[in-house]
Each structure stands twice: as structure tokens, then as C-alpha cells.
Design a protein around this motif. Structure first.
Motif, short mmCIF file in Angstrom:
data_model
loop_
_atom_site.label_atom_id
_atom_site.label_comp_id
_atom_site.label_asym_id
_atom_site.label_seq_id
_atom_site.Cartn_x
_atom_site.Cartn_y
_atom_site.Cartn_z
N LEU A 12 6.18 -7.90 -28.78
CA LEU A 12 5.91 -8.98 -27.84
C LEU A 12 7.18 -9.74 -27.51
O LEU A 12 7.47 -10.01 -26.33
N LEU A 13 7.96 -10.10 -28.52
CA LEU A 13 9.19 -10.87 -28.28
C LEU A 13 10.21 -10.07 -27.49
O LEU A 13 10.90 -10.61 -26.61
N GLU A 14 10.32 -8.78 -27.76
CA GLU A 14 11.24 -7.93 -27.00
C GLU A 14 10.86 -7.94 -25.52
O GLU A 14 11.71 -8.07 -24.64
N TRP A 15 9.57 -7.82 -25.26
CA TRP A 15 9.11 -7.80 -23.87
C TRP A 15 9.32 -9.17 -23.21
O TRP A 15 9.76 -9.24 -22.06
N GLY A 34 5.26 0.79 -22.97
CA GLY A 34 6.05 1.53 -23.95
C GLY A 34 6.11 0.85 -25.31
O GLY A 34 6.38 1.49 -26.32
N LEU A 35 5.88 -0.46 -25.33
CA LEU A 35 5.93 -1.22 -26.58
C LEU A 35 4.57 -1.36 -27.26
O LEU A 35 4.50 -1.88 -28.38
N GLU A 36 3.52 -0.90 -26.63
CA GLU A 36 2.17 -1.09 -27.19
C GLU A 36 2.00 -0.44 -28.55
O GLU A 36 1.23 -0.93 -29.37
N ASP A 37 2.70 0.65 -28.81
CA ASP A 37 2.57 1.35 -30.10
C ASP A 37 3.69 1.01 -31.07
O ASP A 37 3.82 1.64 -32.12
N HIS A 38 4.49 0.03 -30.73
CA HIS A 38 5.58 -0.41 -31.63
C HIS A 38 4.96 -0.83 -32.95
O HIS A 38 3.92 -1.49 -32.99
N PRO A 39 5.56 -0.46 -34.09
CA PRO A 39 4.94 -0.78 -35.39
C PRO A 39 4.86 -2.27 -35.69
O PRO A 39 4.01 -2.68 -36.48
#
Length: 187
Positions: free
Chosen positions: A85-88, A74-79
């Protein structure tokens, strides 16, 4: 489990439920014999469903690891690739620091016999899920050159192991991760 007899499916579900409680209370070294006694089944039944301790740990943590893998996708398309990466990493660390036995299971994945690991092991799943985030952050120049998903998961695992007995393990683990990210000697 498809194709198993109804009693085998019930035993599996019961063993998994008992194992989840035992591991939450005692950690990754929870007694398989005690799990069998609590579930009121023989140790052979435990071994049929979970031939190794590693297999049992995998089953206990599978849902949570799947949720972390989904979060990475879900984070792969984060701007912002660094933020993604840090959120994950914080999510993985929070889970590992607050789920007794998970950090030990991740650590064991690294030292397991080759025949013991498989494509569903927690470390393999997290590596596969986090690797696109790491590659994107590296390509964007926001990750130290040469840092790999394995390096980052090792750091997270080490921090979780170091803080597992802390009164507020999640807060202390996240503080140490922030320190790691900032560096101990800013230029």
C-alpha cells in the motif's frame, strides 16, 4: 476513436499533444482557446473532442493513471500488505507532485458535477485500483481502522497540491507523506 474520419483522429492526436504540453507548462487551468490556436483548429473542434475541461484533463492523464492502476494490481499479491500500500501511495504521490495539473484534476474529480464524472475519471480509476490494497492492509491490521482509499487519495492530493510550487516537489511531497504515515505525535 474507432470509426472516426482520419482528419478527426489526426485532430484528436494533435489536440492531445498540444494539451499535454500546455498543461505541463501552465497546469490544469491551461487555456482551451490557446490550445485550439496552437493546434490551429477552431474552438468547436476542441469542444467536439473534449466537451469539458475535465474530459481534456482525463485524456491527458489517462496513460499515467492506467500505469498507476496496473502498478496497484501488480502489488496485490505482495507478501507485505503495508509495504504494498505504501509503495503504491508513494508512486501516486510522486506522479501527482511532479505532473503539473494532475493534483488539481484529482481535486476537481471530487467537486465535479455528477454528470461530468464518469467511470474513466482519474479518481475513480485510482480508487478502484487502490481499494484492494487498502482492504487487504485493513484486514491485516496494518491500517488505521476506518481509513478508506478515498481518505488516502485525499491525503495524497492535498500533499501534492501543497507542494506543487516547491523547488523539489517530489522530495517534499514524499517527506510530508512519510510524516503523515509516522504521525506528528508518536505515542
Amino acid at each position: 476513436m474507432t470509426g472516426q474520419r482520419a482528419d478527426a483522429r489526426r485532430n484528436y492526436a494533435l489536440l492531445l499533444s498540444v494539451a499535454e504540453r500546455a498543461i505541463a507548462e501552465q497546469g490544469a487551468d491551461a487555456s482551451l482557446e490557446q490550445i485550439a490556436r496552437t493546434a490551429q483548429v477552431g474552438s468547436g473542434t476542441v469542444r467536439r473532442h473534449f466537451p469539458t475541461r475535465h474530459a481534456l484533463l482525463e485524456a491527458v492523464f489517462r496513460k499515467q493513471v492506467d500505469a498507476l492502476a496496473d502498478r496497484a494490481r501488480g502489488l496485490e499479491d505482495h507478501p507485505d500488505s503495508r509495504s504494498a500500500l505504501l509503495e503504491w501511495l508513494h508512486a501516486v504521490l510522486s506522479f501527482a507532485a511532479t505532473t503539473r495539473g494532475l493534483a488539481e484534476a484529482l481535486n476537481r474529480d471530487h467537486v465535479a458535477d455528477p454528470g461530468e464524472t464518469h467511470e474513466h475519471c482519474a479518481t475513480a480509476r485510482l480508487t478502484e485500483a487502490g481499494d484492494p490494497l487498502v482492504r487487504r492492509a485493513a484486514a491485516d491490521g496494518v491500517l488505521t481502522p476506518g481509513a478508506t482509499i478515498t481518505d488516502l487519495l485525499n491525503l495524497v492530493t492535498g500533499i501534492a497540491l501543497a507542494t506543487e510550487r516547491h523547488p523539489d516537489a517530489a522530495a517534499e511531497a514524499n517527506r510530508l507523506l512519510r510524516l503523515t504515515i509516522a504521525g506528528v505525535s508518536p505515542a
